[in-house]
Write a protein that holds these residues in place. Structure first.
Motif, PDB file in Angstrom:
ATOM      1  N   ARG A 191     -18.818  -7.737  10.589  1.00  0.00           N
ATOM      2  CA  ARG A 191     -18.476  -6.317  10.496  1.00  0.00           C
ATOM      3  C   ARG A 191     -18.227  -5.770  11.896  1.00  0.00           C
ATOM      4  N   THR A 192     -17.163  -5.006  12.053  1.00  0.00           N
ATOM      5  CA  THR A 192     -16.771  -4.541  13.388  1.00  0.00           C
ATOM      6  C   THR A 192     -16.606  -3.032  13.403  1.00  0.00           C
ATOM      7  N   GLN A 193     -16.501  -2.499  14.605  1.00  0.00           N
ATOM      8  CA  GLN A 193     -16.199  -1.087  14.797  1.00  0.00           C
ATOM      9  C   GLN A 193     -15.215  -0.976  15.960  1.00  0.00           C
ATOM     10  N   THR A 194     -14.644   0.197  16.114  1.00  0.00           N
ATOM     11  CA  THR A 194     -13.632   0.385  17.152  1.00  0.00           C
ATOM     12  C   THR A 194     -14.196   0.048  18.528  1.00  0.00           C
ATOM     13  N   SER A 195     -13.520  -0.838  19.236  1.00  0.00           N
ATOM     14  CA  SER A 195     -13.995  -1.281  20.551  1.00  0.00           C
ATOM     15  C   SER A 195     -13.678  -0.241  21.618  1.00  0.00           C
ATOM     16  N   ILE A 196     -14.629  -0.050  22.536  1.00  0.00           N
ATOM     17  CA  ILE A 196     -14.410   0.849  23.668  1.00  0.00           C
ATOM     18  C   ILE A 196     -14.420   0.090  24.987  1.00  0.00           C
ATOM     19  N   THR A 197     -14.604  -1.227  24.901  1.00  0.00           N
ATOM     20  CA  THR A 197     -14.539  -2.077  26.086  1.00  0.00           C
ATOM     21  C   THR A 197     -14.009  -3.445  25.662  1.00  0.00           C
ATOM     22  N   ASP A 198     -13.807  -4.316  26.609  1.00  0.00           N
ATOM     23  CA  ASP A 198     -13.268  -5.631  26.286  1.00  0.00           C
ATOM     24  C   ASP A 198     -14.371  -6.589  25.850  1.00  0.00           C
ATOM     25  N   ASN A 199     -14.002  -7.552  25.026  1.00  0.00           N
ATOM     26  CA  ASN A 199     -14.889  -8.649  24.626  1.00  0.00           C
ATOM     27  C   ASN A 199     -14.210  -9.947  25.026  1.00  0.00           C
ATOM     28  N   SER A 200     -14.943 -10.867  25.610  1.00  0.00           N
ATOM     29  CA  SER A 200     -14.333 -12.130  26.028  1.00  0.00           C
ATOM     30  C   SER A 200     -15.282 -13.293  25.779  1.00  0.00           C
ATOM     31  N   ALA A 201     -14.693 -14.464  25.524  1.00  0.00           N
ATOM     32  CA  ALA A 201     -15.471 -15.680  25.287  1.00  0.00           C
ATOM     33  C   ALA A 201     -14.536 -16.878  25.406  1.00  0.00           C
ATOM     34  N   PRO A 202     -15.066 -18.056  25.769  1.00  0.00           N
ATOM     35  CA  PRO A 202     -14.228 -19.258  25.827  1.00  0.00           C
ATOM     36  C   PRO A 202     -13.757 -19.647  24.422  1.00  0.00           C
ATOM     37  N   TYR A 203     -12.483 -19.999  24.316  1.00  0.00           N
ATOM     38  CA  TYR A 203     -11.904 -20.419  23.048  1.00  0.00           C
ATOM     39  C   TYR A 203     -11.312 -21.815  23.225  1.00  0.00           C
ATOM     40  N   LYS A 204     -11.763 -22.755  22.401  1.00  0.00           N
ATOM     41  CA  LYS A 204     -11.258 -24.119  22.472  1.00  0.00           C
ATOM     42  C   LYS A 204     -10.154 -24.304  21.449  1.00  0.00           C
ATOM     43  N   ALA A 205      -8.952 -24.566  21.943  1.00  0.00           N
ATOM     44  CA  ALA A 205      -7.802 -24.735  21.054  1.00  0.00           C
ATOM     45  C   ALA A 205      -7.939 -26.006  20.225  1.00  0.00           C
ATOM     46  N   LYS A 206      -7.372 -25.972  19.042  1.00  0.00           N
ATOM     47  CA  LYS A 206      -7.445 -27.121  18.145  1.00  0.00           C
ATOM     48  C   LYS A 206      -6.276 -28.064  18.412  1.00  0.00           C
ATOM     49  N   ASN A 207      -6.369 -28.761  19.558  1.00  0.00           N
ATOM     50  CA  ASN A 207      -5.350 -29.746  19.903  1.00  0.00           C
ATOM     51  C   ASN A 207      -6.003 -30.964  20.530  1.00  0.00           C
ATOM     52  N   ASP A 208      -5.231 -32.011  20.721  1.00  0.00           N
ATOM     53  CA  ASP A 208      -5.766 -33.272  21.257  1.00  0.00           C
ATOM     54  C   ASP A 208      -6.162 -33.149  22.723  1.00  0.00           C
ATOM     55  N   ARG A 209      -5.587 -32.177  23.422  1.00  0.00           N
ATOM     56  CA  ARG A 209      -5.892 -32.012  24.848  1.00  0.00           C
ATOM     57  C   ARG A 209      -7.234 -31.336  25.075  1.00  0.00           C
ATOM     58  N   GLY A 210      -7.763 -30.700  24.044  1.00  0.00           N
ATOM     59  CA  GLY A 210      -9.030 -29.990  24.193  1.00  0.00           C
ATOM     60  C   GLY A 210      -8.913 -28.792  25.114  1.00  0.00           C
ATOM     61  N   SER A 211      -7.761 -28.132  25.076  1.00  0.00           N
ATOM     62  CA  SER A 211      -7.516 -26.989  25.960  1.00  0.00           C
ATOM     63  C   SER A 211      -8.505 -25.862  25.675  1.00  0.00           C
ATOM     64  N   THR A 212      -8.975 -25.225  26.733  1.00  0.00           N
ATOM     65  CA  THR A 212      -9.901 -24.110  26.595  1.00  0.00           C
ATOM     66  C   THR A 212      -9.327 -22.888  27.288  1.00  0.00           C
ATOM     67  N   TRP A 213      -9.221 -21.780  26.552  1.00  0.00           N
ATOM     68  CA  TRP A 213      -8.728 -20.524  27.100  1.00  0.00           C
ATOM     69  C   TRP A 213      -9.830 -19.476  27.041  1.00  0.00           C
ATOM     70  N   THR A 214      -9.641 -18.413  27.782  1.00  0.00           N
ATOM     71  CA  THR A 214     -10.546 -17.274  27.685  1.00  0.00           C
ATOM     72  C   THR A 214      -9.922 -16.267  26.731  1.00  0.00           C
ATOM     73  N   LEU A 215     -10.547 -16.094  25.591  1.00  0.00           N
ATOM     74  CA  LEU A 215     -10.050 -15.160  24.583  1.00  0.00           C
ATOM     75  C   LEU A 215     -10.615 -13.773  24.889  1.00  0.00           C
ATOM     76  N   ILE A 216      -9.722 -12.792  25.047  1.00  0.00           N
ATOM     77  CA  ILE A 216     -10.152 -11.441  25.431  1.00  0.00           C
ATOM     78  C   ILE A 216      -9.613 -10.427  24.434  1.00  0.00           C
ATOM     79  N   ASP A 217     -10.519  -9.688  23.815  1.00  0.00           N
ATOM     80  CA  ASP A 217     -10.175  -8.627  22.861  1.00  0.00           C
ATOM     81  C   ASP A 217     -10.153  -7.303  23.616  1.00  0.00           C
ATOM     82  N   LEU A 218      -8.974  -6.678  23.714  1.00  0.00           N
ATOM     83  CA  LEU A 218      -8.836  -5.429  24.457  1.00  0.00           C
ATOM     84  C   LEU A 218      -8.925  -4.226  23.518  1.00  0.00           C
ATOM     85  N   PRO A 219      -9.497  -3.119  23.981  1.00  0.00           N
ATOM     86  CA  PRO A 219      -9.582  -1.907  23.141  1.00  0.00           C
ATOM     87  C   PRO A 219      -8.202  -1.444  22.701  1.00  0.00           C
ATOM     88  N   GLY A 220      -8.122  -0.911  21.465  1.00  0.00           N
ATOM     89  CA  GLY A 220      -6.840  -0.493  20.936  1.00  0.00           C
ATOM     90  C   GLY A 220      -6.538   0.979  21.075  1.00  0.00           C
TER      91      GLY A 220
END
Length: 279
Positions: free
Chosen positions: A100-129
């Protein structure tokens, strides 16, 4: 004060003054020897040596500046209007769980591991709308963006098409984003709702709205000082706007962060995950 003494190679004793004079004479002799060797060299050789040293120096300065100013672009930004489902999508991508979520007033970030053979890892950042917060957070993170996921509420898109287009226009005409050319994934969310618009229809309507915005924005800039300046021109001049005209990769896809009306149900985000795996 006692005078320091030194033992020379021949066994004689020198005080500190004599030692200093000997060192100075040795240095002068060394300089004279170097001067004579340079004078005996071919002038062409000397010019080449100077040029080579200059090239090395300039290269070192350039590399230092380039390496220190280079930003690693490893972030995937989730952007969009309020209540488009960004934060729930953020949670689904990271854990697969409903939250359950509510309207964001700041950013949220966490490491995201892509589903590929390379095992790529990105920083997923949710920005306020919220429109009052978007500019500052976009400015903060845009230079690190490897990709931008623009989340659209497909269920009420018809009501929000103007606002969505205005936000997208800001992104597409930004000079930094244009230079870095991150991939743009337009995630047409909430496809589980009956009245949701398809990705194809959303793309067509956004192209029309962006074409209108391009005309009005260009006219506004021209009326201010007689010339169009500032932001980049969107698309190709003399042609109606299409996303295919952009120098960046744009992909429209359908998804549902909620997945079904049952909260424990699985999300329908496989297409988005596959696109992220290709980055």
């Amino acid at each position: 004060m006692e005078t320091l003494t030194y033992l020379c190679h021949s066994g004689c004793i020198m005080d500190d003054k004599e030692a200093a004079e000997m060192a100075e004479n040795s240095f002068e002799s060394f300089k004279e020897s170097i001067r004579q060797q340079l004078e005996n060299q071919d002038p062409v050789f000397l010019i080449g040596l100077v040029v080579a040293l200059a090239v090395v120096l300039i290269t070192c300065v350039f590399l230092k500046y380039f390496l220190s100013s280079k930003t690693v672009r490893s972030a995937v930004l989730l952007v969009g209007l309020c209540d488009s489902g960004k934060t729930l999508l953020f949670s689904r991508l990271l854990s697969g769980k409903f939250k359950r979520t509510q309207t964001s007033i700041t950013d949220n970030s966490a490491p995201y591991k892509a589903k590929n053979d390379r095992g790529s890892t990105w920083t997923l950042i949710d920005l306020p709308g919220h429109e009052s917060l978007r500019p500052q957070y976009l400015e903060k993170f845009k230079s690190t963006a490897r990709a931008i996921v623009f989340v659209v509420d497909s269920a009420i898109f018809q009501k929000e098409v103007r606002d969505v287009a205005e936000f997208m226009y800001v992104l597409l005409t930004d000079t930094i984003l244009s230079r870095n050319a991150p991939a743009l994934l337009v995630a047409c969310n909430k496809q589980d709702i009956t009245m949701a618009k398809s990705a194809k229809l959303i793309q067509q309507q956004l192209e029309k709205e962006l074409n209108t915005l391009r005309v009005t924005r260009s006219a506004a800039l021209s009326s201010q000082d007689g010339s169009v300046g500032g932001n980049l021109y969107l698309g190709k001049k003399g042609k109606d706007f299409e996303f295919s005209q952009l120098p960046i990769k744009v992909e429209f896809l359908e998804c549902s962060a909620r997945g079904s009306k049952v909260e424990e149900g699985d999300a329908d985000i496989e297409i988005l995950e596959k696109s992220l795996a290709k980055l």
